[in-house]
Design a protein around this motif. Structure first.
Motif, PDB file in Angstrom:
ATOM      1  N   MET A  55      68.870 -10.022   6.155  1.00 57.57           N
ATOM      2  CA  MET A  55      67.425  -9.855   6.345  1.00 57.57           C
ATOM      3  C   MET A  55      66.772  -9.417   5.037  1.00 57.57           C
ATOM      4  N   ASP A  56      65.582  -9.955   4.778  1.00 56.18           N
ATOM      5  CA  ASP A  56      64.822  -9.588   3.593  1.00 56.18           C
ATOM      6  C   ASP A  56      63.958  -8.366   3.924  1.00 56.18           C
ATOM      7  N   TYR A  57      64.184  -7.275   3.203  1.00 52.02           N
ATOM      8  CA  TYR A  57      63.454  -6.042   3.473  1.00 52.02           C
ATOM      9  C   TYR A  57      62.271  -5.837   2.526  1.00 52.02           C
ATOM     10  N   LYS A  58      62.016  -6.822   1.674  1.00 55.78           N
ATOM     11  CA  LYS A  58      60.858  -6.754   0.779  1.00 55.78           C
ATOM     12  C   LYS A  58      59.588  -6.958   1.596  1.00 55.78           C
ATOM     13  N   LEU A  59      58.631  -6.057   1.428  1.00 53.08           N
ATOM     14  CA  LEU A  59      57.374  -6.172   2.154  1.00 53.08           C
ATOM     15  C   LEU A  59      56.473  -7.211   1.498  1.00 53.08           C
ATOM     16  N   PRO A  60      55.574  -7.813   2.261  1.00 52.13           N
ATOM     17  CA  PRO A  60      54.669  -8.826   1.691  1.00 52.13           C
ATOM     18  C   PRO A  60      53.792  -8.243   0.581  1.00 52.13           C
ATOM     19  N   ASP A  61      53.419  -9.097  -0.370  1.00 55.97           N
ATOM     20  CA  ASP A  61      52.445  -8.681  -1.377  1.00 55.97           C
ATOM     21  C   ASP A  61      51.116  -8.401  -0.696  1.00 55.97           C
ATOM     22  N   VAL A  62      50.340  -7.509  -1.283  1.00 55.75           N
ATOM     23  CA  VAL A  62      49.056  -7.164  -0.679  1.00 55.75           C
ATOM     24  C   VAL A  62      48.042  -8.257  -0.980  1.00 55.75           C
ATOM     25  N   PRO A  63      47.044  -8.432  -0.119  1.00 51.44           N
ATOM     26  CA  PRO A  63      46.002  -9.438  -0.378  1.00 51.44           C
ATOM     27  C   PRO A  63      45.288  -9.153  -1.697  1.00 51.44           C
ATOM     28  N   GLN A  64      44.897 -10.210  -2.366  1.00 50.43           N
ATOM     29  CA  GLN A  64      44.322 -10.083  -3.707  1.00 50.43           C
ATOM     30  C   GLN A  64      43.052  -9.236  -3.712  1.00 50.43           C
ATOM     31  N   HIS A  65      42.219  -9.375  -2.694  1.00 46.59           N
ATOM     32  CA  HIS A  65      40.934  -8.674  -2.675  1.00 46.59           C
ATOM     33  C   HIS A  65      40.924  -7.534  -1.670  1.00 46.59           C
ATOM     34  N   MET A  66      42.077  -6.960  -1.409  1.00 45.26           N
ATOM     35  CA  MET A  66      42.173  -5.856  -0.465  1.00 45.26           C
ATOM     36  C   MET A  66      41.476  -4.613  -1.023  1.00 45.26           C
ATOM     37  N   PRO A  67      40.708  -3.898  -0.183  1.00 41.03           N
ATOM     38  CA  PRO A  67      40.095  -2.643  -0.653  1.00 41.03           C
ATOM     39  C   PRO A  67      41.171  -1.637  -1.056  1.00 41.03           C
ATOM     40  N   ALA A  68      40.943  -0.942  -2.156  1.00 38.99           N
ATOM     41  CA  ALA A  68      41.925   0.029  -2.657  1.00 38.99           C
ATOM     42  C   ALA A  68      41.639   1.408  -2.061  1.00 38.99           C
ATOM     43  N   CYS A  69      42.587   1.921  -1.303  1.00 28.71           N
ATOM     44  CA  CYS A  69      42.454   3.246  -0.700  1.00 28.71           C
ATOM     45  C   CYS A  69      42.979   4.321  -1.648  1.00 28.71           C
ATOM     46  N   ARG A  70      42.624   5.557  -1.362  1.00 26.27           N
ATOM     47  CA  ARG A  70      43.224   6.707  -2.019  1.00 26.27           C
ATOM     48  C   ARG A  70      43.998   7.490  -0.968  1.00 26.27           C
ATOM     49  N   VAL A  71      45.155   7.989  -1.335  1.00 27.39           N
ATOM     50  CA  VAL A  71      46.019   8.720  -0.412  1.00 27.39           C
ATOM     51  C   VAL A  71      46.287  10.112  -0.975  1.00 27.39           C
ATOM     52  N   THR A  72      46.063  11.127  -0.150  1.00 27.66           N
ATOM     53  CA  THR A  72      46.388  12.503  -0.518  1.00 27.66           C
ATOM     54  C   THR A  72      47.279  13.087   0.577  1.00 27.66           C
ATOM     55  N   ILE A  73      48.464  13.505   0.202  1.00 32.61           N
ATOM     56  CA  ILE A  73      49.384  14.126   1.152  1.00 32.61           C
ATOM     57  C   ILE A  73      49.100  15.630   1.194  1.00 32.61           C
ATOM     58  N   MET A  74      48.983  16.160   2.406  1.00 35.79           N
ATOM     59  CA  MET A  74      48.649  17.573   2.601  1.00 35.79           C
ATOM     60  C   MET A  74      49.634  18.183   3.589  1.00 35.79           C
ATOM     61  N   ASN A  75      49.510  19.485   3.805  1.00 41.24           N
ATOM     62  CA  ASN A  75      50.444  20.157   4.706  1.00 41.24           C
ATOM     63  C   ASN A  75      49.714  21.193   5.539  1.00 41.24           C
ATOM     64  N   ALA A  76      50.019  21.233   6.831  1.00 41.69           N
ATOM     65  CA  ALA A  76      49.400  22.202   7.742  1.00 41.69           C
ATOM     66  C   ALA A  76      50.490  22.958   8.487  1.00 41.69           C
ATOM     67  N   GLY A  77      50.920  24.068   7.924  1.00 39.16           N
ATOM     68  CA  GLY A  77      51.880  24.934   8.587  1.00 39.16           C
ATOM     69  C   GLY A  77      53.322  24.605   8.268  1.00 39.16           C
ATOM     70  N   PHE A  78      54.201  25.528   8.678  1.00 40.25           N
ATOM     71  CA  PHE A  78      55.632  25.394   8.436  1.00 40.25           C
ATOM     72  C   PHE A  78      56.402  25.754   9.707  1.00 40.25           C
ATOM     73  N   TYR A  79      57.581  25.184   9.848  1.00 39.60           N
ATOM     74  CA  TYR A  79      58.484  25.508  10.952  1.00 39.60           C
ATOM     75  C   TYR A  79      59.755  26.121  10.371  1.00 39.60           C
ATOM     76  N   ARG A  80      60.442  26.921  11.177  1.00 41.99           N
ATOM     77  CA  ARG A  80      61.689  27.562  10.764  1.00 41.99           C
ATOM     78  C   ARG A  80      62.829  26.978  11.574  1.00 41.99           C
ATOM     79  N   ALA A  81      63.859  26.485  10.896  1.00 39.03           N
ATOM     80  CA  ALA A  81      64.984  25.867  11.599  1.00 39.03           C
ATOM     81  C   ALA A  81      66.220  25.867  10.717  1.00 39.03           C
ATOM     82  N   PRO A  82      67.395  25.772  11.318  1.00 34.67           N
ATOM     83  CA  PRO A  82      68.609  25.580  10.514  1.00 34.67           C
ATOM     84  C   PRO A  82      68.606  24.183   9.907  1.00 34.67           C
ATOM     85  N   LYS A  83      68.913  24.078   8.635  1.00 36.80           N
ATOM     86  CA  LYS A  83      68.937  22.762   7.984  1.00 36.80           C
ATOM     87  C   LYS A  83      69.936  21.836   8.678  1.00 36.80           C
TER      88      LYS A  83
END
Length: 300
Positions: A1-29
Motif C-alpha cells: 500500500m502507498d502511504y504517501k498522502l495526495p499533494d495539496v490543491p494548487q490554490h488551497m487556502p493556507a491555514c495557520r496551526v498553533t498547538i496549545m495545551n489545556a491541563g495535565f494528567y498524572r499517570a504511570p508511563k
C-alpha cells in the motif's frame, strides 16, 4: 500500500496551526507504553487552534477544563479523579488562553471534537456560538446514562449542554471517500485544507484531522490513536491498566503499523498525539517558527 498522502490543491487556502495545551494528567508511563521505567509523570492535553482564511478560527478539541473538578467532586465520578488525577488552573482553560491572544469565545466559528472524553471535550461549553463537529457514533454512544459512560471514560456533564442546533454529526460510512491510505475521509471545507479521518479504537467514534498548510507543512492531529509517538514507532501498547481504558484495544493497537508507515512516507507531516510529552515540548514549549509568528501576529 502507498502511504504517501495526495499533494495539496494548487490554490488551497493556507491555514495557520498553533498547538496549545489545556491541563495535565498524572499517570504511570508504563500504563501507556508497556515496559517503560519512567514511573508516574504529568502528561499534556493538547488541542489546536487553526486559522482558516475563509472559515475563520477553528479549534480541534479543547483539552481539559476546570469543570473537570466540579464533575468529579462526588462519588462515583470522583473515582475518575482518583484513577487519573488532573492538574488544571483557570488560566489553563482553552477559553482563558485564547483571551490572552485577543480571541473571544464568539470568535471561534467551529469546534471539532475528536471524541467526547473529558480531556478532549472538557471546555466545549465555553464556546456556545460555535458549530460543533462530532462523529455520529460517538455522539450516540455518549447519550447513555452518566454512570455507564463513566466506566468508559466519559463525563457527560462536560458536554451534555451542547445545543443540538449547533451540532454537526459526521457520518464517515455514508459520506466518507478515500484519501491516501485511508479508505474513508471527509474534506471538511471541500478545499483540501482540513481532512478528517476515522481512527476508532480508543473510543467508538474517534477521528483525527490532517491539516494541509502546504506540501511542505502538514499536521496530523491524531487525538488518542496513540498516546505517544513511541507507541507506533516501537509497536507497543500499554500495560493491562492502560489497555482497559480503550473501547476496543485491538483496533487501537491495530493503527500502529499504519501510523508508522504514514510518518515515514510523509516526512513533511508532523504526527501529533494529544498526550505525548515530547509533542508538548516540541510544539507548545518550543513552537516552530511559523507557529510562533502566528501567535505574535495575534498578540499585536
Amino acid at each position: 500500500m502507498d502511504y504517501k498522502l495526495p499533494d495539496v490543491p494548487q490554490h488551497m487556502p493556507a491555514c495557520r496551526v498553533t498547538i496549545m495545551n489545556a491541563g495535565f494528567y498524572r499517570a504511570p508511563k508504563s500504563a501507556m507504553l508497556k515496559g517503560d521505567k519512567q514511573g508516574k509523570f504529568w502528561g499534556p492535553a493538547l488541542f489546536a487552534l487553526i486559522e482558516h482564511p475563509e472559515y475563520g478560527l477553528i479549534l480541534f478539541d479543547t483539552g481539559y477544563s476546570t469543570r473537570y473538578y466540579d464533575s468529579t467532586s462526588k462519588l462515583p465520578y470522583s473515582l475518575m479523579r482518583l484513577a487519573t488525577p488532573a492538574r488544571i488552573a483557570p488560566e489553563d482553560n482553552a477559553v482563558s488562553q485564547l483571551r490572552k491572544l485577543g480571541i473571544h469565545p464568539e470568535d471561534i466559528k467551529t469546534v471539532i471534537l475528536s471524541h467526547l472524553h473529558a480531556d478532549h471535550a472538557g471546555g466545549i461549553h465555553d464556546f456556545p456560538h460555535s458549530r460543533i463537529y462530532v462523529d455520529r457514533q460517538e455522539w450516540e454512544f455518549g447519550q447513555q446514562s452518566k454512570f455507564k459512560l463513566l466506566t468508559n471514560g466519559y463525563l457527560k456533564d462536560l458536554y451534555r449542554r451542547i445545543d443540538r442546533s449547533a451540532l454537526r454529526l459526521l457520518d464517515f460510512d455514508g459520506d466518507g471517500v478515500p484519501y491516501g491510505p485511508f479508505p474513508k475521509s471527509i474534506d471538511l471545507f471541500r478545499d483540501g485544507s482540513m481532512v478528517l479521518v476515522p481512527l476508532p479504537g480508543h473510543s467508538i467514534g474517534q477521528f483525527g484531522m490532517i491539516v494541509n498548510v502546504s506540501n511542505e507543512e502538514k499536521y496530523f492531529l491524531m487525538a488518542d490513536a496513540a498516546y505517544f509517538r513511541r507507541n507506533y514507532r516501537e509497536g507497543k501498547g500499554g500495560s493491562f491498566i492502560g489497555r482497559i481504558a480503550h473501547y476496543d484495544v485491538r483496533r487501537y493497537e491495530g493503527w500502529f503499523s499504519m501510523l508508522h508507515a504514514l510518518e515515514q512516507a510523509n516526512p513533511n507531516m508532523a504526527l501529533i498525539p494529544s498526550h505525548d510529552p515530547e509533542a508538548y515540548e516540541q510544539f507548545v514549549k518550543s513552537p516552530a517558527p511559523s507557529e510562533a509568528a502566528s501567535a505574535s501576529k495575534r498578540e499585536r
